[in-house]
Write a protein that holds these residues in place. Structure first.
Motif, short mmCIF file in Angstrom:
data_model
loop_
_atom_site.label_atom_id
_atom_site.label_comp_id
_atom_site.label_asym_id
_atom_site.label_seq_id
_atom_site.Cartn_x
_atom_site.Cartn_y
_atom_site.Cartn_z
N SER A 9 0.83 -1.21 0.00
CA SER A 9 0.00 0.00 0.00
C SER A 9 0.85 1.25 0.00
N LYS A 10 1.87 1.26 0.85
CA LYS A 10 2.75 2.43 0.94
C LYS A 10 3.51 2.62 -0.37
N ASP A 11 4.03 1.55 -0.92
CA ASP A 11 4.79 1.65 -2.18
C ASP A 11 3.91 2.13 -3.33
N VAL A 12 2.69 1.63 -3.38
CA VAL A 12 1.76 2.03 -4.45
C VAL A 12 1.41 3.51 -4.29
N LEU A 13 1.08 3.92 -3.07
CA LEU A 13 0.75 5.32 -2.83
C LEU A 13 1.94 6.22 -3.14
N ASP A 14 3.13 5.81 -2.73
CA ASP A 14 4.34 6.60 -3.03
C ASP A 14 4.54 6.74 -4.53
N ILE A 16 2.18 6.54 -6.91
CA ILE A 16 1.13 7.39 -7.45
C ILE A 16 1.43 8.86 -7.16
N LYS A 17 1.93 9.13 -5.97
CA LYS A 17 2.30 10.51 -5.61
C LYS A 17 3.49 10.98 -6.46
N ALA A 18 4.50 10.14 -6.59
CA ALA A 18 5.71 10.52 -7.33
C ALA A 18 5.41 10.82 -8.80
N GLU A 19 4.46 10.10 -9.36
CA GLU A 19 4.10 10.31 -10.77
C GLU A 19 3.20 11.52 -10.97
N GLY A 20 2.68 12.08 -9.87
CA GLY A 20 1.79 13.24 -9.97
C GLY A 20 0.33 12.86 -10.16
N THR A 105 -4.23 2.76 -9.52
CA THR A 105 -3.75 1.90 -8.44
C THR A 105 -3.28 0.56 -9.00
N HIS A 106 -4.03 0.01 -9.93
CA HIS A 106 -3.66 -1.26 -10.55
C HIS A 106 -2.33 -1.13 -11.29
N GLU A 107 -2.17 -0.07 -12.07
CA GLU A 107 -0.93 0.15 -12.82
C GLU A 107 0.25 0.31 -11.88
N ALA A 108 0.05 1.08 -10.81
CA ALA A 108 1.14 1.30 -9.85
C ALA A 108 1.49 0.00 -9.14
N LEU A 109 0.49 -0.78 -8.76
CA LEU A 109 0.73 -2.06 -8.09
C LEU A 109 1.50 -3.01 -9.01
N CYS A 110 1.12 -3.08 -10.27
CA CYS A 110 1.84 -3.92 -11.23
C CYS A 110 3.29 -3.46 -11.36
#
Length: 153
Positions: A9-14, A16-20, A105-110
């Motif tokens: 969860s943290k990695d995905v949120l990070d 998503i945030k980093a990509e803007g 979220t799916h793209e970031a998780l992948c």
């Protein structure tokens, strides 16, 4: 390497945030909330019923003072209305925000999983190279050691 749901969860949120993407979605939600009829009508109704307007004091107040008075009086109610409108936007498929959140979220998780897999493979290759190196050293040492015994009568 992280391997828990909290790490994911943290990695995905990070990511998503980093990509803007997070900021982009926040702007879209804010704009959609501003356009909702529910929010506008409820806020107008609340403000129209305020004592400052009923008493006629609003005519003699600056715009800033008027805004501050209404905000202080109805701040918690206004936040409740805004939160409700935000959830309406997030949960209503017609705004498209929920699908965007799901897709991002799916793209970031992948991507996070792919990066982890690459790291795992790289670590495995390093371990394998270390093993090969150690084995070569052992064989060289063993071979050198046995040669000394073979030369004795």
């Amino acid at each position: 390497m992280p391997d828990t749901l909290a790490d994911d969860s943290k990695d995905v949120l990070d990511k998503i945030k980093a990509e803007g993407t997070f900021d982009q979605m926040r702007v879209q939600v804010t704009e959609a909330v501003k356009r909702t009829d529910t929010l506008t009508s409820q806020v107008q109704q609340l403000v129209a019923q305020s004592d400052v307007f009923k008493s006629g004091k609003a005519d003699s107040m600056s715009r800033k003072d008027l805004f501050d008075t209404v905000r202080k009086t109805y701040e918690s109610k206004l936040l409740e209305i805004a939160a409700s409108a935000t959830w309406e936007v997030l949960l209503n498929d017609s705004y498209g925000i929920s699908q965007q959140i799901e897709q991002s979220t799916h793209e970031a998780l992948c991507s996070v999983y792919e990066t982890r897999e690459q790291q795992r493979i790289a670590l495995h290759l390093q371990q394998q190279q270390r093993y090969q190196h150690d084995l070569q050293q052992y064989n060289a040492s063993y071979s050198h050691h046995n040669q000394g015994y073979g030369n004795q009568p």
